[in-house]
Design an enzyme around this catalytic site. Structure first.
Site, PDB file in Angstrom:
ATOM      1  N   TYR A  12       0.814  -1.224   0.000  1.00 49.98           N
ATOM      2  CA  TYR A  12       0.000   0.000   0.000  1.00 49.98           C
ATOM      3  C   TYR A  12       0.842   1.266   0.000  1.00 49.98           C
ATOM      4  CZ  TYR A  12       1.286  -0.577   4.875  1.00 49.98           C
ATOM      5  OH  TYR A  12       1.994  -0.761   6.025  1.00 49.98           O
ATOM      6  N   GLY A  13       2.160   1.122  -0.129  1.00 46.51           N
ATOM      7  CA  GLY A  13       3.039   2.287  -0.077  1.00 46.51           C
ATOM      8  C   GLY A  13       4.162   2.162  -1.084  1.00 46.51           C
ATOM      9  N   SER A  14       5.387   2.307  -0.615  1.00 43.43           N
ATOM     10  CA  SER A  14       6.547   2.312  -1.505  1.00 43.43           C
ATOM     11  C   SER A  14       6.655   1.036  -2.344  1.00 43.43           C
ATOM     12  CB  SER A  14       7.829   2.508  -0.695  1.00 43.43           C
ATOM     13  OG  SER A  14       8.005   1.454   0.239  1.00 43.43           O
ATOM     14  N   GLU A  80      10.942  -4.273   6.255  1.00 40.30           N
ATOM     15  CA  GLU A  80       9.896  -3.548   6.987  1.00 40.30           C
ATOM     16  C   GLU A  80      10.316  -3.236   8.423  1.00 40.30           C
ATOM     17  OE1 GLU A  80       7.478  -2.081   5.734  1.00 40.30           O
ATOM     18  OE2 GLU A  80       7.142  -3.079   3.830  1.00 40.30           O
TER      19      GLU A  80
END
Length: 158
Positions: A12-14, A80
């Site tokens: 949902y990001g990078s 992460e």
């Protein structure tokens, strides 16, 4: 029947951006669009990447990578870090232009409209700005270059 040694990951990001994905994982993969219900995407203080938190009634659009190995997930776990916990969620594949759940999906979109199990990196909440949503376009246009510079030292191998 699904392969117990093959995983899916909702990003949902990078990691939605293929060049970032490939730099981090070493894998060249094409994700499919997907939607996560009852979660929201927020900015993280002093960072270009976002966080997702459980938020009833909210929706996060993202990218779903399928066919990942346990070794690939181990690389992603290291990337992460300790601010995120990997959890299994259900996401809706949205492989076509429709934004609403699909009642009928043509055969050219196998799996479109299906709820599928996927891994998700859920943020533990430290430094999340719950009043400030994260912008995909803002990251692409301004934050990605800075993000890639700061994470240039990340290594896939331990």
């Amino acid at each position: 029947m699904s392969d117990p040694n093959s995983f899916s990951l909702f990003t949902y990001g990078s990691l939605m951006f293929s060049d970032v994905w490939q730099e981090v994982t070493g894998l060249s993969m094409q994700p499919v669009p997907a939607r996560l219900h009852d979660h929201a995407r927020y900015s993280v203080e002093d960072e270009d990447y976002p966080a997702v938190l459980r938020q009833p009634g909210q929706i996060v659009d993202g990218a779903l990578y399928t066919g990942l190995s346990a070794a690939a997930l181990a690389v992603l776990d290291r990337f992460e870090g300790r601010d995120y916990q990997r959890v299994t969620v259900q996401v809706l594949r949205t492989d076509c232009a429709q934004a609403e759940p699909i009642v009928f999906a043509p055969q050219s979109w196998p799996g479109a409209g299906q709820m599928v199990a996927a891994e998700l990196y859920l943020h533990l909440g430290q430094g999340v700005r719950t009043g400030q949503s994260w912008s995909v376009a803002g990251f692409r246009d301004a934050g990605m270059a800075r993000f890639r510079r700061e994470y240039i030292g990340f290594q896939r191998e331990a």
